[in-house]
Design a protein around this motif. Structure first.
Motif, PDB file in Angstrom:
ATOM      1  N   GLU A   1     -10.562  45.787  17.020  1.00  0.00           N
ATOM      2  CA  GLU A   1     -10.868  46.135  15.620  1.00  0.00           C
ATOM      3  C   GLU A   1     -11.490  47.536  15.538  1.00  0.00           C
ATOM      4  O   GLU A   1     -11.184  48.308  14.618  1.00  0.00           O
ATOM      5  N   ILE A   2     -12.359  47.843  16.490  1.00  0.00           N
ATOM      6  CA  ILE A   2     -12.990  49.165  16.467  1.00  0.00           C
ATOM      7  C   ILE A   2     -11.947  50.252  16.692  1.00  0.00           C
ATOM      8  O   ILE A   2     -11.886  51.248  15.972  1.00  0.00           O
ATOM      9  N   TRP A   3     -11.111  50.027  17.664  1.00  0.00           N
ATOM     10  CA  TRP A   3     -10.070  51.023  17.957  1.00  0.00           C
ATOM     11  C   TRP A   3      -9.107  51.183  16.779  1.00  0.00           C
ATOM     12  O   TRP A   3      -8.690  52.304  16.432  1.00  0.00           O
ATOM     13  N   SER A   4      -8.821  50.090  16.131  1.00  0.00           N
ATOM     14  CA  SER A   4      -7.946  50.150  14.966  1.00  0.00           C
ATOM     15  C   SER A   4      -8.600  50.962  13.835  1.00  0.00           C
ATOM     16  O   SER A   4      -7.934  51.740  13.139  1.00  0.00           O
ATOM     17  N   ALA A   5      -9.912  50.834  13.692  1.00  0.00           N
ATOM     18  CA  ALA A   5     -10.624  51.631  12.679  1.00  0.00           C
ATOM     19  C   ALA A   5     -10.632  53.114  13.054  1.00  0.00           C
ATOM     20  O   ALA A   5     -10.459  53.989  12.201  1.00  0.00           O
ATOM     21  N   VAL A   6     -10.818  53.410  14.346  1.00  0.00           N
ATOM     22  CA  VAL A   6     -10.783  54.804  14.785  1.00  0.00           C
ATOM     23  C   VAL A   6      -9.419  55.413  14.469  1.00  0.00           C
ATOM     24  O   VAL A   6      -9.310  56.524  13.925  1.00  0.00           O
ATOM     25  N   ARG A   7      -8.358  54.650  14.782  1.00  0.00           N
ATOM     26  CA  ARG A   7      -7.021  55.179  14.494  1.00  0.00           C
ATOM     27  C   ARG A   7      -6.804  55.365  13.000  1.00  0.00           C
ATOM     28  O   ARG A   7      -6.162  56.317  12.562  1.00  0.00           O
ATOM     29  N   ALA A   8      -7.363  54.459  12.192  1.00  0.00           N
ATOM     30  CA  ALA A   8      -7.219  54.597  10.738  1.00  0.00           C
ATOM     31  C   ALA A   8      -7.901  55.878  10.251  1.00  0.00           C
ATOM     32  O   ALA A   8      -7.386  56.577   9.373  1.00  0.00           O
ATOM     33  N   ILE A   9      -9.068  56.195  10.826  1.00  0.00           N
ATOM     34  CA  ILE A   9      -9.740  57.444  10.452  1.00  0.00           C
ATOM     35  C   ILE A   9      -8.872  58.633  10.835  1.00  0.00           C
ATOM     36  O   ILE A   9      -8.636  59.548  10.035  1.00  0.00           O
ATOM     37  N   ARG A  10      -8.363  58.619  12.054  1.00  0.00           N
ATOM     38  CA  ARG A  10      -7.550  59.752  12.515  1.00  0.00           C
ATOM     39  C   ARG A  10      -6.273  59.914  11.698  1.00  0.00           C
ATOM     40  O   ARG A  10      -5.802  61.028  11.488  1.00  0.00           O
ATOM     41  N   GLU A  11      -5.730  58.790  11.251  1.00  0.00           N
ATOM     42  CA  GLU A  11      -4.467  58.883  10.512  1.00  0.00           C
ATOM     43  C   GLU A  11      -4.655  59.219   9.041  1.00  0.00           C
ATOM     44  O   GLU A  11      -3.866  59.956   8.460  1.00  0.00           O
ATOM     45  N   THR A  12      -5.713  58.677   8.431  1.00  0.00           N
ATOM     46  CA  THR A  12      -5.870  58.902   6.985  1.00  0.00           C
ATOM     47  C   THR A  12      -6.814  60.057   6.678  1.00  0.00           C
ATOM     48  O   THR A  12      -6.872  60.516   5.540  1.00  0.00           O
ATOM     49  N   VAL A  13      -7.570  60.533   7.667  1.00  0.00           N
ATOM     50  CA  VAL A  13      -8.470  61.685   7.510  1.00  0.00           C
ATOM     51  C   VAL A  13      -9.290  61.579   6.213  1.00  0.00           C
ATOM     52  O   VAL A  13      -9.180  62.425   5.318  1.00  0.00           O
ATOM     53  N   PRO A  14     -10.110  60.541   6.089  1.00  0.00           N
ATOM     54  CA  PRO A  14     -10.852  60.353   4.840  1.00  0.00           C
ATOM     55  C   PRO A  14     -11.871  61.469   4.600  1.00  0.00           C
ATOM     56  O   PRO A  14     -12.507  61.954   5.553  1.00  0.00           O
ATOM     57  N   VAL A  15     -12.001  61.865   3.343  1.00  0.00           N
ATOM     58  CA  VAL A  15     -12.998  62.869   2.963  1.00  0.00           C
ATOM     59  C   VAL A  15     -14.358  62.184   2.823  1.00  0.00           C
ATOM     60  O   VAL A  15     -14.506  61.230   2.050  1.00  0.00           O
ATOM     61  N   ILE A  16     -15.335  62.645   3.600  1.00  0.00           N
ATOM     62  CA  ILE A  16     -16.686  62.079   3.557  1.00  0.00           C
ATOM     63  C   ILE A  16     -17.604  63.106   2.918  1.00  0.00           C
ATOM     64  O   ILE A  16     -17.787  64.206   3.433  1.00  0.00           O
ATOM     65  N   HIS A  17     -18.168  62.748   1.769  1.00  0.00           N
ATOM     66  CA  HIS A  17     -19.071  63.646   1.062  1.00  0.00           C
ATOM     67  C   HIS A  17     -20.494  63.417   1.570  1.00  0.00           C
ATOM     68  O   HIS A  17     -21.035  62.328   1.441  1.00  0.00           O
ATOM     69  N   ASN A  18     -21.094  64.450   2.118  1.00  0.00           N
ATOM     70  CA  ASN A  18     -22.447  64.370   2.653  1.00  0.00           C
ATOM     71  C   ASN A  18     -23.425  65.173   1.798  1.00  0.00           C
ATOM     72  O   ASN A  18     -23.189  66.350   1.530  1.00  0.00           O
ATOM     73  N   ILE A  19     -24.478  64.513   1.358  1.00  0.00           N
ATOM     74  CA  ILE A  19     -25.621  65.248   0.809  1.00  0.00           C
ATOM     75  C   ILE A  19     -26.705  65.031   1.845  1.00  0.00           C
ATOM     76  O   ILE A  19     -27.331  63.975   1.905  1.00  0.00           O
ATOM     77  N   THR A  20     -26.879  66.001   2.695  1.00  0.00           N
ATOM     78  CA  THR A  20     -27.686  65.753   3.872  1.00  0.00           C
ATOM     79  C   THR A  20     -28.702  66.859   4.081  1.00  0.00           C
ATOM     80  O   THR A  20     -28.859  67.733   3.231  1.00  0.00           O
ATOM     81  N   ASN A  21     -29.420  66.809   5.187  1.00  0.00           N
ATOM     82  CA  ASN A  21     -30.492  67.775   5.354  1.00  0.00           C
ATOM     83  C   ASN A  21     -30.007  69.031   6.068  1.00  0.00           C
ATOM     84  O   ASN A  21     -28.984  69.035   6.746  1.00  0.00           O
ATOM     85  N   TYR A  22     -30.769  70.123   5.884  1.00  0.00           N
ATOM     86  CA  TYR A  22     -30.386  71.427   6.416  1.00  0.00           C
ATOM     87  C   TYR A  22     -30.257  71.427   7.938  1.00  0.00           C
ATOM     88  O   TYR A  22     -29.494  72.198   8.498  1.00  0.00           O
ATOM     89  N   VAL A  23     -31.053  70.590   8.591  1.00  0.00           N
ATOM     90  CA  VAL A  23     -31.121  70.642  10.051  1.00  0.00           C
ATOM     91  C   VAL A  23     -29.802  70.210  10.689  1.00  0.00           C
ATOM     92  O   VAL A  23     -29.375  70.763  11.703  1.00  0.00           O
ATOM     93  N   VAL A  24     -29.161  69.224  10.083  1.00  0.00           N
ATOM     94  CA  VAL A  24     -28.033  68.572  10.757  1.00  0.00           C
ATOM     95  C   VAL A  24     -26.681  68.831  10.096  1.00  0.00           C
ATOM     96  O   VAL A  24     -25.674  68.262  10.509  1.00  0.00           O
ATOM     97  N   MET A  25     -26.640  69.663   9.065  1.00  0.00           N
ATOM     98  CA  MET A  25     -25.371  69.845   8.349  1.00  0.00           C
ATOM     99  C   MET A  25     -24.242  70.252   9.281  1.00  0.00           C
ATOM    100  O   MET A  25     -23.135  69.725   9.218  1.00  0.00           O
ATOM    101  N   ASN A  26     -24.524  71.220  10.141  1.00  0.00           N
ATOM    102  CA  ASN A  26     -23.482  71.693  11.029  1.00  0.00           C
ATOM    103  C   ASN A  26     -23.083  70.611  12.028  1.00  0.00           C
ATOM    104  O   ASN A  26     -21.894  70.342  12.224  1.00  0.00           O
ATOM    105  N   SER A  27     -24.069  69.962  12.636  1.00  0.00           N
ATOM    106  CA  SER A  27     -23.726  69.000  13.691  1.00  0.00           C
ATOM    107  C   SER A  27     -23.070  67.744  13.132  1.00  0.00           C
ATOM    108  O   SER A  27     -22.162  67.190  13.763  1.00  0.00           O
ATOM    109  N   THR A  28     -23.446  67.296  11.930  1.00  0.00           N
ATOM    110  CA  THR A  28     -22.768  66.113  11.380  1.00  0.00           C
ATOM    111  C   THR A  28     -21.360  66.458  10.924  1.00  0.00           C
ATOM    112  O   THR A  28     -20.448  65.651  11.073  1.00  0.00           O
ATOM    113  N   ALA A  29     -21.184  67.662  10.349  1.00  0.00           N
ATOM    114  CA  ALA A  29     -19.824  68.066   9.966  1.00  0.00           C
ATOM    115  C   ALA A  29     -18.938  68.111  11.204  1.00  0.00           C
ATOM    116  O   ALA A  29     -17.797  67.633  11.189  1.00  0.00           O
ATOM    117  N   ASN A  30     -19.459  68.650  12.297  1.00  0.00           N
ATOM    118  CA  ASN A  30     -18.667  68.715  13.522  1.00  0.00           C
ATOM    119  C   ASN A  30     -18.356  67.334  14.084  1.00  0.00           C
ATOM    120  O   ASN A  30     -17.266  67.105  14.597  1.00  0.00           O
TER     121      ASN A  30
END
Lengths: 269, 269, 269
Positions: C7-36
C-alpha cells in the motif's frame, strides 16, 4: 544572433574578476540557494527588501533581480521602488515572474512591474511568460510543457509587447531579443527536481547582465552556463540532493574548456 | 589573554552535553544554514521574530543572536524587545551587523541596538565594524579586505565605545575584549564562497557564550571552531557546494584531537 | 489498522504519477528543504502566504500544509483563510504545530486553527501535541522525550478532542485515528540533527494525503517513507550535512523493494 563559447567564457571571467554586486529581491524559498549560486559563479549577492533601504542598496549594485515567488504588499512596494532606482542608475533589471498565471496577484504584479519599468530581461517558463501577454497568441494550451513552437510564439509576442528580452526556459531555452532568437539546449531533466533552479537562472542572468552589454547575449550566456553546470553536476549525482551540491561546485570550477566542449547553442530560427 | 585547545574542547563538550537553546532573530537567507550549524555543533536553535512571542521565546533561551541581514520595521521592533528581555534575564547577546555601512538603515539600526542594550559580543567584518564607530579612527579605507593593523584599530575603538567584545573576522580573526586581543588564524578562503558563514560564526558565538562565562573567550572559541571545521571541510571539498555539507559534518564530528592539532591562536599584540 | 508495504509503495507511485500540488504555508527556516523533499518524492510544492492570493493558490492544490514555525499576524490571517478555502474545496489539511507550548502565541494559534477548521492530520512531537490538549491527561512531564505510554495517551486525547488524525513523531511514531493506532519505527537518530525534518514529515503527510483517501493511512505512509529514506541516507552519511543531501536522493530513488525490506510498522496496541 550568435554567441560563441569564447564570448561566454570571457563573460564568466569578467564576473570572476569584477565580482559584480547583484541585488536580489527574491522569494523566501530560494534566497539561500540563489545567493550560493551567485557566490559560486564569482558574483557578490546582496538581499534587501525594506523600503527603508532599497534605494541605497540598488545604488551599490551592478544589476537588480526581481523575483515574485513569495509576494506580499510590502515586498511589492519595494520591488517598484527598486526598479525605479535601477532605471535611474541605468543598471539592468531581470524579472522572474514566478507563478504568473497561477494567481491574479502574481499576474497583475508582474504586468504592472513591466509597465512601470520595463526590465532588460524577463525569464520564466512558458506558462508564466504566456500569463504576461496582453494580446491573444494562437497556441494550444501553452504551459510549462508547451511545444517549442508555442513557446516561441509566446516569447516573440511578449518581446514585442514589452521591449524586454524574453527568455523562456525549458528543454530548449529560447532567448528572444531585437536581433532574433537564441536557442540553448544544455541542462538535464534532474534539475527540475531541485527547487528554485529557475530562480537561480534568473539570478545568474543578473550576473551576466552586469558584465555583458547586450541583454539578449547576457541571458543566453546565463542559460548556457546554468545548463552546462547542471549537466556536469547531474553526471556525478544520484538524485536531486547531491545534484544541488555538485551544481554549486560545477559553477565554481567551470572552465573555458567545459564550455567549449559542452555548449549547445544556435541562432534562429 | 590566552585560550587553550583544552578550554575550547571543554566548551564544545559543554554545548553537546547541555544542548543550550539559542534564540536567533536572523535574516531569511541564512536561517536554515545557521540552524543546521547549531544543531550539528550540539546546540538547540530556535527562530522567532513576532513581537507577540519574542519575550516568551527569549525566556527559554540561553543566549540571543541578533542578525540584521534582511531588516524590516517589524523585525527591528522585535530585535529591541528581544534584546531588552535578554538583558533582564542576563543571558548573553550577540549582534551581527550584516551590511552596516552599506545602507544607513542598517548602520542606524545596529548603532541604536548597541546604545539601547550593549551586546556581549559584536561580530562582523572590518567594514561593518568600522561603520558602527562614532569617532574617527585613523585608517586608510578600511573595508573587509582591510589591513590587519587597520582592522585592529577599528576593533579597539568599537570595544572602547561600546564596552562589547568586538570580533572582527577575516583571514585573521581579532577578538578585542577588556583583557586584550586574541588572534585566531584558522579557516580557508573557500569559506568566503558559501553564503552566510559569517552569520553562522555569529550564531556559534551565541552557542559558546551560553557555556563560557567570559564573552571574549566565547567569541575566540567560536572563531577557532568555525575555522577548524572549515579547514577540515575544505580539505574534502571540490567547491562551495560540497564545502557547506562537509562543514556541517565537521562540526558534528569535531574532536579534541582536531582542535589540539589544528588550532592557530595567540594572545596579543 | 494495518498498512502494508504494498500500500505504501502504491501511494508513492501515485504521487510520482499524478504529481499533486501541495500548498505549503510554512516557516522561513524550512521552506527550501521541504520544497526539495516534496520535489524529490515526486510532488509539486507551492509556497504562498499573501492574503491577496492565498485562496487562488489553494484552488490549484491537492492538499494544504500549515506550519506555524515562524508566525506573525499577517501569516496567521493567511493560514485561517487558506484553511477555510481548503475546507470548501474538500482538500485535506495537515497542521504542524511547531513550538506549541513554547509560547502562548503558538499554542493559541494552533488551537484556534483546530477549532476553526479541524485538520485531517495534526503532526508534531509529544510536547507540541500535549500543548494542544484542553483537558488534563495523566502523564508525568510529557515532552518530546516522553515515554511511549505518555505520548500515546496524549495522542488519543487530542484525537478525541479534535477528530483529527494525530501523528506523534519520535523514536516510535504513533498515528492515532478512528480505526485505532499505527506504530512506525523507521528512522535514525542522526535525523534529529538536521533542522526541519519534522516539518518535512508534515509536508510529506500532505503529499500522501493527496493520494490516499484515509488520513490515518496517509500519515502512517508518510512516516514510514520519511523513516526509511532517513535510514538509507544515514547509512551513507558521516554527519548531518551529508545526511540531508542523501535523504533527498533516497526519497527520489525509493523503491518498492526498499519499503518491503525495511518497513517497521504495526497496528495497535
Amino acid at each position: 544572433m550568435k554567441i560563441t563559447a569564447e564570448e561566454i567564457w570571457s563573460a564568466v571571467r569578467a564576473i570572476r574578476e569584477t565580482v559584480p554586486v547583484i541585488h536580489n529581491i527574491t522569494n523566501y524559498v530560494v534566497m539561500n540557494s540563489t545567493a550560493n549560486a551567485l557566490l559560486a559563479l564569482g558574483a557578490s549577492p546582496v538581499m534587501a527588501h525594506a523600503e527603508e533601504e532599497i534605494e541605497e542598496m540598488v545604488a551599490i549594485a551592478s544589476s537588480l533581480v526581481i523575483n515574485i515567488g513569495t509576494l506580499s504588499p510590502a515586498w511589492v512596494r519595494a520591488m517598484f521602488k527598486a526598479a525605479e532606482a535601477a532605471r535611474k542608475r541605468k543598471i539592468p533589471i531581470v524579472l522572474d515572474p514566478v507563478g504568473a498565471g497561477a494567481t491574479s496577484y502574481r499576474t497583475r504584479t508582474a504586468r504592472e512591474l513591466i509597465h512601470a519599468v520595463p526590465p532588460e530581461i524577463i525569464r520564466g517558463n512558458a506558462s508564466e511568460i504566456m500569463a504576461l501577454l496582453e494580446t491573444n497568441v494562437k497556441t494550444k494550451g501553452v504551459d510549462s510543457t508547451a511545444s517549442s513552437d508555442a513557446a516561441l510564439a509566446v516569447g516573440r509576442a511578449l518581446h514585442e509587447q514589452s521591449g524586454s528580452v524574453v527568455c523562456i526556459s525549458g528543454e530548449t531555452d529560447y532567448t528572444v531579443g531585437p536581433a532574433g532568437i537564441i536557442q540553448t539546449r544544455n541542462g538535464h531533466v534532474l534539475m527540475t527536481r531541485v527547487t528554485g533552479l529557475g530562480c537561480t537562472a534568473s539570478a545568474i542572468c543578473g550576473a551576466f547582465a552586469a558584465v555583458t552589454q547586450d541583454p539578449a547575449a547576457a541571458a543566453a550566456e546565463a542559460m548556457a552556463v546554468m545548463g552546462i553546470a547542471g549537466e556536469i553536476a547531474s553526471a556525478r549525482s544520484e538524485g536531486p540532493g547531491t545534484l544541488q551540491i555538485h551544481f554549486l561546485d560545477a559553477l565554481y570550477r567551470l572552465s573555458g574548456e567545459d564550455i567549449e566542449r559542452m555548449l549547445k547553442i544556435e541562432a534562429g530560427p
